[in-house]
Design an enzyme around this catalytic site. Structure first.
Site, short mmCIF file in Angstrom:
data_model
loop_
_atom_site.label_atom_id
_atom_site.label_comp_id
_atom_site.label_asym_id
_atom_site.label_seq_id
_atom_site.Cartn_x
_atom_site.Cartn_y
_atom_site.Cartn_z
NE ARG A 21 64.91 -0.41 18.38
CZ ARG A 21 66.06 0.02 18.86
NH1 ARG A 21 66.27 0.08 20.16
NH2 ARG A 21 67.00 0.45 18.05
CE LYS A 27 73.02 -12.10 -4.33
NZ LYS A 27 74.39 -12.65 -4.25
CE LYS A 53 72.93 -13.53 -11.74
NZ LYS A 53 72.87 -13.20 -10.29
CD GLU A 68 75.90 -15.44 -13.51
OE1 GLU A 68 75.85 -14.90 -12.39
OE2 GLU A 68 75.29 -16.49 -13.79
CG ASP A 123 79.18 -15.27 -10.87
OD1 ASP A 123 78.93 -14.43 -9.98
OD2 ASP A 123 78.99 -16.50 -10.73
#
Length: 279
Positions: A99, A134, A166, A196, A217
């Site tokens: 597994r 992410k 950002k 950004e 963005d």
């Protein structure tokens, strides 16, 4: 592109400890210790294989006597019915590792496969498909490796790899001009500064401030085209935000240099692979 064992062995160990716990009671109680078995890793969908060396590590840590032989290299395109590895050894060892080995192989192959789809769609443009931060906690090195196996490129590995200012940084730091000036004054010279931008006004300000990369963005294609024209080669143009297989070609055709896609690592479906015992 190859990983070193030191980059993944502890991750594999943790996964085995999590899965085995106090012991694989089903296998220990139902399969005699002296029994041996042979099997294959069988692909049941079209995609890109990744993670075979991680699967090999799973069995090596459980039982060094298990023989795991990859038949293709990571990054190989595969189709339904392909056999990508053969293995043999103690039946108990193969069952206990099954597994975890498949979890790594399926997940990483899924990321490589999705990346390959994005890369194929933008072929012929100058746009480079890159990943984001992410990623699954604890699996970043492996998932970013999978992106490379699929023909993509890596963005920052971590917070120390580059300056990416950002929207929340801009809000907390006093805006584009102030943040870029402060970063330029204090950042080590090898680090590029990225900002950004959500509007064309921010694009103008970031260019004037001397940013090296502009992260455009969630802009429409028309706004992207205008932003690229404003940048005019003075900085790299990166498009980001909600990029999908349906939209990525249009974004690439706006002339951006980079397209970052969070879905490569946070939304890739596992590639269907099974371990089938042979006679």
């Amino acid at each position: 592109m190859k990983l070193l064992p030191i980059q993944y062995e502890e991750t594999v160990r943790a996964a085995l400890v999590e899965d085995i716990g106090a012991g694989d009671v089903t296998t220990l109680l139902s399969v005699p210790a002296q029994n041996t078995a042979s099997g294959v890793f069988l692909v049941k969908a079209e995609g890109v294989i990744c993670g075979l060396e991680i699967a090999a590590c799973v069995f090596r840590l459980i039982d060094p006597a298990v023989e795991f032989t990859p038949l293709v290299t990571d990054g190989t395109r595969v189709k339904y019915g392909d056999i990508v590895a053969r293995l043999s050894g103690s039946a108990q060892s193969l069952l206990t590792g099954e597994r975890v080995a498949l979890n790594f192989s399926q997940r990483l192959s899924g990321t490589a496969s999705l990346t390959q789809k994005f890369v194929d769609i933008v072929a012929g443009t100058k746009a480079r498909i890159v990943d984001t931060r992410k990623t699954t906690p604890g699996l970043r090195t492996l998932e970013k490796y999978a992106v490379r196996c699929g023909g993509g490129h890596n963005h920052r590995y971590g917070l120390g790899d580059g300056v990416l200012i950002k929207d929340n940084h801009l809000a907390a730091g006093g805006g584009v001009t102030a943040c870029v000036a402060r970063a330029r004054e204090h950042a080590p010279h090898p680090l590029r500064i990225e900002v950004e931008c959500k509007s064309l006004a921010q694009v103008d300000e970031a260019i004037a401030a001397g940013a090296d990369i502009l992260l455009l963005d969630n802009m429409s294609n028309e706004m992207l085209r205008e932003a690229v024209a404003k940048i005019a080669g003075r900085a790299l143009a990166e498009a980001s935000g909600g990029v999908s297989l349906a939209t990525v070609r249009g974004i690439a055709e706006m002339g951006v240099d980079i397209i970052s896609v969070g879905a490569l690592t946070h939304s890739a479906a596992a590639l269907d692979i099974s371990l089938d015992f042979t006679e």
